[in-house]
Motif scaffolding. Structure first.
Motif, PDB file in Angstrom:
ATOM      1  N   ASP A 250       0.793  -1.285   0.027  1.00 50.98           N
ATOM      2  CA  ASP A 250       0.103   0.028   0.101  1.00 50.98           C
ATOM      3  C   ASP A 250       0.662   1.270   0.004  1.00 50.98           C
ATOM      4  O   ASP A 250       0.642   2.399  -0.793  1.00 50.98           O
ATOM      5  CB  ASP A 250      -0.888   0.145   1.208  1.00 50.98           C
ATOM      6  CG  ASP A 250      -2.125  -1.193   1.249  1.00 50.98           C
ATOM      7  OD1 ASP A 250      -2.370  -1.232   0.073  1.00 50.98           O
ATOM      8  OD2 ASP A 250      -2.684  -1.472   2.174  1.00 50.98           O
ATOM      9  N   VAL A 251       1.850   1.391   0.872  1.00 54.64           N
ATOM     10  CA  VAL A 251       2.808   2.483   0.757  1.00 54.64           C
ATOM     11  C   VAL A 251       3.407   2.675  -0.562  1.00 54.64           C
ATOM     12  O   VAL A 251       3.679   3.472  -1.116  1.00 54.64           O
ATOM     13  CB  VAL A 251       3.949   2.393   1.977  1.00 54.64           C
ATOM     14  CG1 VAL A 251       4.866   3.346   1.775  1.00 54.64           C
ATOM     15  CG2 VAL A 251       3.171   2.251   3.101  1.00 54.64           C
ATOM     16  N   THR A 252       3.937   1.395  -1.005  1.00 54.26           N
ATOM     17  CA  THR A 252       4.598   1.354  -2.702  1.00 54.26           C
ATOM     18  C   THR A 252       3.552   2.028  -3.367  1.00 54.26           C
ATOM     19  O   THR A 252       4.002   2.989  -4.349  1.00 54.26           O
ATOM     20  CB  THR A 252       4.885   0.031  -2.888  1.00 54.26           C
ATOM     21  OG1 THR A 252       5.931  -0.559  -2.043  1.00 54.26           O
ATOM     22  CG2 THR A 252       5.724   0.092  -4.268  1.00 54.26           C
ATOM     23  N   LEU A 253       2.342   1.843  -3.523  1.00 56.78           N
ATOM     24  CA  LEU A 253       1.312   2.120  -4.274  1.00 56.78           C
ATOM     25  C   LEU A 253       1.154   3.764  -4.232  1.00 56.78           C
ATOM     26  O   LEU A 253       1.179   4.447  -5.218  1.00 56.78           O
ATOM     27  CB  LEU A 253      -0.023   1.531  -4.133  1.00 56.78           C
ATOM     28  CG  LEU A 253      -0.950   1.991  -5.066  1.00 56.78           C
ATOM     29  CD1 LEU A 253      -1.064   1.876  -6.601  1.00 56.78           C
ATOM     30  CD2 LEU A 253      -2.408   1.207  -4.684  1.00 56.78           C
ATOM     31  N   ALA A 254       1.055   4.101  -3.001  1.00 59.23           N
ATOM     32  CA  ALA A 254       0.840   5.665  -2.973  1.00 59.23           C
ATOM     33  C   ALA A 254       2.023   6.235  -3.314  1.00 59.23           C
ATOM     34  O   ALA A 254       1.836   7.364  -3.856  1.00 59.23           O
ATOM     35  CB  ALA A 254       0.535   5.647  -1.435  1.00 59.23           C
ATOM     36  N   PHE A 255       3.228   6.134  -2.742  1.00 61.37           N
ATOM     37  CA  PHE A 255       4.463   6.668  -3.498  1.00 61.37           C
ATOM     38  C   PHE A 255       4.502   6.420  -4.940  1.00 61.37           C
ATOM     39  O   PHE A 255       4.938   7.738  -5.639  1.00 61.37           O
ATOM     40  CB  PHE A 255       5.770   5.909  -2.827  1.00 61.37           C
ATOM     41  CG  PHE A 255       5.894   6.223  -1.322  1.00 61.37           C
ATOM     42  CD1 PHE A 255       4.897   6.684  -0.553  1.00 61.37           C
ATOM     43  CD2 PHE A 255       6.994   5.745  -0.701  1.00 61.37           C
ATOM     44  CE1 PHE A 255       5.298   7.128   0.848  1.00 61.37           C
ATOM     45  CE2 PHE A 255       7.354   6.049   0.502  1.00 61.37           C
ATOM     46  CZ  PHE A 255       6.549   6.539   1.304  1.00 61.37           C
ATOM     47  N   GLN A 256       4.003   5.487  -5.569  1.00 57.99           N
ATOM     48  CA  GLN A 256       4.131   5.564  -7.013  1.00 57.99           C
ATOM     49  C   GLN A 256       2.991   6.453  -7.661  1.00 57.99           C
ATOM     50  O   GLN A 256       3.615   7.330  -8.679  1.00 57.99           O
ATOM     51  CB  GLN A 256       4.058   4.032  -7.547  1.00 57.99           C
ATOM     52  CG  GLN A 256       5.081   2.985  -7.318  1.00 57.99           C
ATOM     53  CD  GLN A 256       4.681   1.591  -7.674  1.00 57.99           C
ATOM     54  OE1 GLN A 256       3.565   1.425  -7.804  1.00 57.99           O
ATOM     55  NE2 GLN A 256       5.906   0.781  -7.639  1.00 57.99           N
ATOM     56  N   VAL A 257       1.887   6.413  -7.080  1.00 60.90           N
ATOM     57  CA  VAL A 257       1.046   7.150  -7.547  1.00 60.90           C
ATOM     58  C   VAL A 257       1.293   8.858  -7.428  1.00 60.90           C
ATOM     59  O   VAL A 257       1.141   9.558  -8.405  1.00 60.90           O
ATOM     60  CB  VAL A 257      -0.579   6.871  -7.211  1.00 60.90           C
ATOM     61  CG1 VAL A 257      -1.617   8.007  -7.449  1.00 60.90           C
ATOM     62  CG2 VAL A 257      -1.021   5.630  -7.495  1.00 60.90           C
ATOM     63  N   ALA A 258       1.850   9.040  -6.536  1.00 60.07           N
ATOM     64  CA  ALA A 258       1.916  10.406  -5.903  1.00 60.07           C
ATOM     65  C   ALA A 258       3.194  10.865  -6.857  1.00 60.07           C
ATOM     66  O   ALA A 258       3.077  12.106  -7.416  1.00 60.07           O
ATOM     67  CB  ALA A 258       2.660  10.428  -4.546  1.00 60.07           C
ATOM     68  N   ARG A 259       4.187  10.175  -7.243  1.00 60.44           N
ATOM     69  CA  ARG A 259       5.351  10.521  -7.798  1.00 60.44           C
ATOM     70  C   ARG A 259       4.925  10.685  -9.377  1.00 60.44           C
ATOM     71  O   ARG A 259       5.146  11.721 -10.154  1.00 60.44           O
ATOM     72  CB  ARG A 259       6.282   9.602  -7.714  1.00 60.44           C
ATOM     73  CG  ARG A 259       7.757   9.868  -8.889  1.00 60.44           C
ATOM     74  CD  ARG A 259       8.513   8.612  -8.869  1.00 60.44           C
ATOM     75  NE  ARG A 259       7.857   7.522  -9.609  1.00 60.44           N
ATOM     76  CZ  ARG A 259       8.203   6.149  -9.246  1.00 60.44           C
ATOM     77  NH1 ARG A 259       9.135   5.976  -8.327  1.00 60.44           N
ATOM     78  NH2 ARG A 259       7.668   5.134  -9.983  1.00 60.44           N
TER      79      ARG A 259
END
Length: 335
Positions: A250-259
């Motif tokens: 979930d953190v990985t997804l959030a970071f990728q989407v934010a970037r």
């Protein structure tokens, strides 16, 4: 030069905008403070549990990486050479001076009436460059203590990290804006099942708060199944099917989407949040402040019922004034 366990700096009164706040906003911040310092799902004992030496050592590594990426995100915009190693690459003062010119909005010459040495060969030349760093900061009404030019030239790791944190506080998140930022994050994520933001560290470890923050203002950038799961809708659990499960995913997804979709620099890696006893607060603040600035750029002209302020305020560090505006809008604003 003494190495204090805490980083010391003092902003002059003129650099703070907290006096512009109404008593209502101050009361809201005070109320929020009491709410997240009281009983929480994590428990006060767990939040303030003693952190072992390894975790503190990990924090140093995370801060070095986060502060380096923060600096490079700014240097990149001006086509400046990026920092590879935060300690050795800044020892001649050049990268830090270039960074200050980018985030400070004024050239070294215009503020200090002299130029820095672009190719220092001798130690004295490096010291002179570093002296300009502190002169520039003084001109920006920021007094820095417990560090001098020799500490930068001699690559004193702890003090250089302290200097970088002081710079981030001054030019990104004003000290008086930290509680306002937390209040904004709380209001932006409230109502999402299982999301309870009480601090800048433990509250973010399962990844849901990051996803909730993104969904609040840009629901269109998250997969529909993930959004349904985040909102607790019936069948939303199917979002887990076909993809890796758990906090790190979930953190990985959030970071990728934010970037990739919001243009928010990935100052942290997922393991810095998940694979630790407690995330580093300073690094988390540096990262989360980017979300506030992103949302602030999305906003239309401030409505007449809210305090108005000059355009120059948009380039200032996060303070109670700007946070109170975004806080008010966060209660109803979403795209």
């Amino acid at each position: 030069m003494s190495s204090s366990s805490s980083y010391s700096s003092s902003l002059s009164p003129s650099s703070s905008t907290s006096s512009s706040l109404s008593s209502t906003t101050s009361a809201s911040v005070a109320t929020s403070q009491s709410s997240f310092t009281g009983s929480t799902p994590w428990g006060e004992r767990q939040r303030h549990a003693q952190v072992d030496a390894k975790t503190r050592s990990d924090w140093v590594a995370v801060q070095k990486k986060t502060f380096t990426r923060w600096a490079n995100a700014h240097l990149r915009r001006r086509g400046q050479t990026e920092i590879g190693d935060l300690f050795t690459d800044t020892s001649d003062g050049i990268r830090l001076l270039q960074l200050l010119e980018v985030i400070g909005g004024d050239s070294i010459y215009s503020l200090c009436n002299r130029k820095y040495n672009p190719a220092p060969k001798m130690r004295i030349h490096k010291l002179e460059n570093c002296n300009l760093i502190f002169e520039y900061l003084r001109k920006k009404e920021l007094q820095v203590t417990n560090i001098g030019s020799t500490d930068i030239v001699d690559t004193n790791e702890k003090l250089i990290l302290g200097l970088m944190w002081t710079i981030i506080l001054r030019f990104a998140v004003a000290e008086d804006g930290k509680q306002g930022l937390l209040l904004w994050l709380q209001r932006s994520t409230e109502g999402y099942p299982g999301v309870h933001v009480h601090n800048f560290d433990l509250s973010w470890m399962d990844g849901r708060a990051f996803l909730a923050l993104i969904h609040k203002y840009r629901p269109d950038v998250l997969p529909v199944q993930v959004a349904d799961w985040l909102l607790g809708k019936e069948g939303g659990g199917e979002a887990r099917e076909g993809r890796e499960e758990g906090p790190k995913a979930d953190v990985t997804l959030a970071f990728q989407v934010a970037r990739d979709r919001l243009g928010i620099a990935a100052l942290l890696d997922p393991e810095d949040v998940v694979d630790t006893a407690k995330p580093d607060e300073k690094s988390m603040i540096a990262y989360l402040s980017q979300f506030f600035k992103y949302v602030f750029r999305l906003l239309p002209s401030p409505p007449s019922l809210l305090p108005s302020f000059p355009p120059s305020s948009f380039s200032r560090p996060l303070s109670h004034l700007s946070l109170s505006l975004s806080l008010s809008l966060s209660l109803s604003f979403s795209l």
